[in-house]
Design a protein around this motif. Structure first.
Motif, PDB file in Angstrom:
ATOM      1  N   SER A 197     -32.986  28.765  13.842  1.00 51.96           N
ATOM      2  CA  SER A 197     -32.658  28.896  12.422  1.00 51.96           C
ATOM      3  C   SER A 197     -32.564  27.522  11.763  1.00 51.96           C
ATOM      4  N   ARG A 198     -32.688  27.540  10.451  1.00 56.65           N
ATOM      5  CA  ARG A 198     -32.586  26.348   9.616  1.00 56.65           C
ATOM      6  C   ARG A 198     -33.709  25.326   9.840  1.00 56.65           C
ATOM      7  N   ARG A 199     -34.740  25.692  10.546  1.00 59.00           N
ATOM      8  CA  ARG A 199     -35.884  24.786  10.736  1.00 59.00           C
ATOM      9  C   ARG A 199     -36.979  25.186   9.750  1.00 59.00           C
ATOM     10  N   ASP A 200     -37.584  24.184   9.150  1.00 60.06           N
ATOM     11  CA  ASP A 200     -38.650  24.453   8.191  1.00 60.06           C
ATOM     12  C   ASP A 200     -39.963  24.805   8.866  1.00 60.06           C
ATOM     13  N   SER A 201     -40.085  24.445  10.148  1.00 61.04           N
ATOM     14  CA  SER A 201     -41.283  24.802  10.894  1.00 61.04           C
ATOM     15  C   SER A 201     -40.958  24.814  12.383  1.00 61.04           C
ATOM     16  N   ASP A 213     -30.886  33.055   8.352  1.00 58.98           N
ATOM     17  CA  ASP A 213     -31.190  31.657   8.017  1.00 58.98           C
ATOM     18  C   ASP A 213     -32.402  31.093   8.763  1.00 58.98           C
ATOM     19  N   THR A 214     -33.233  31.965   9.312  1.00 61.31           N
ATOM     20  CA  THR A 214     -34.460  31.514   9.959  1.00 61.31           C
ATOM     21  C   THR A 214     -35.546  31.494   8.895  1.00 61.31           C
ATOM     22  N   ARG A 215     -36.279  30.400   8.844  1.00 60.50           N
ATOM     23  CA  ARG A 215     -37.230  30.180   7.750  1.00 60.50           C
ATOM     24  C   ARG A 215     -38.680  30.487   8.095  1.00 60.50           C
ATOM     25  N   VAL A 216     -38.941  30.744   9.374  1.00 59.54           N
ATOM     26  CA  VAL A 216     -40.322  30.998   9.801  1.00 59.54           C
ATOM     27  C   VAL A 216     -40.376  32.266  10.644  1.00 59.54           C
ATOM     28  N   SER A 254     -32.875  35.962   4.734  1.00 62.71           N
ATOM     29  CA  SER A 254     -31.905  35.118   4.039  1.00 62.71           C
ATOM     30  C   SER A 254     -30.819  35.939   3.362  1.00 62.71           C
TER      31      SER A 254
END
Length: 145
Positions: A53-57, A80-83, A105
């Motif tokens: 989580s919270r990583r943009d990639s 909160d995981t972005r990918v 989100s």
């Protein structure tokens, strides 16, 4: 002047300690059905909660390994995981399930239950394990630094 020098020494010492920690990150090379990823190990409760989580990639060819002891039924969620991620459920060195999950989100995020008791989970970018077959062997080796 002495404070500035002391602060510089402290910053340098912290940088050395942190760079030493980074070098000590325990990684595994995990291969399933001919697909290999280099996976960080999430061995602490905190690391397992945080996951990817919270990583943009999450770069192709990488992922995160979650060892579970003892084998247990568990759930994964994408708070909160972005990918998007592939989640591979593993028991006794064999794939017991694969699912692709989308970022979340909102609260509460849906939870994806394991297909029975598992002793490890592998997460990687979505599509990495799209063609993996149930029952496939999971081969692990420690990554060389």
């Amino acid at each position: 002047m002495k404070r500035a020098a002391a602060a510089a020494v402290t910053v340098a010492a912290v940088a050395i300690v942190l760079s030493g920690c980074a070098a000590d990150v325990d990684e595994l090379r995990v291969t399933i059905d001919g697909v290999t990823v280099t996976a960080e190990q999430a061995t602490s409760i905190e690391a397992q909660r945080e996951g990817l989580s919270r990583r943009d990639s999450v770069p192709e060819g990488t992922g995160m390994w979650f060892p579970l002891e003892p084998a247990q039924r568990t759930e994964v969620w994408m708070q909160d995981t972005r990918v998007p991620l592939d989640v591979v459920w593993i028991r006794d060195g064999r794939v017991t399930g694969v699912v692709t999950l989308q970022p979340c989100s909102t609260e509460p995020c849906p939870r994806e239950p394991s297909p029975g008791a598992v002793d490890a989970i592998l997460e990687a970018p979505a599509g990495t394990f799209a063609d993996v077959t149930l029952g496939a062997a999971v081969d692990m080796t420690r990554s060389e630094p």
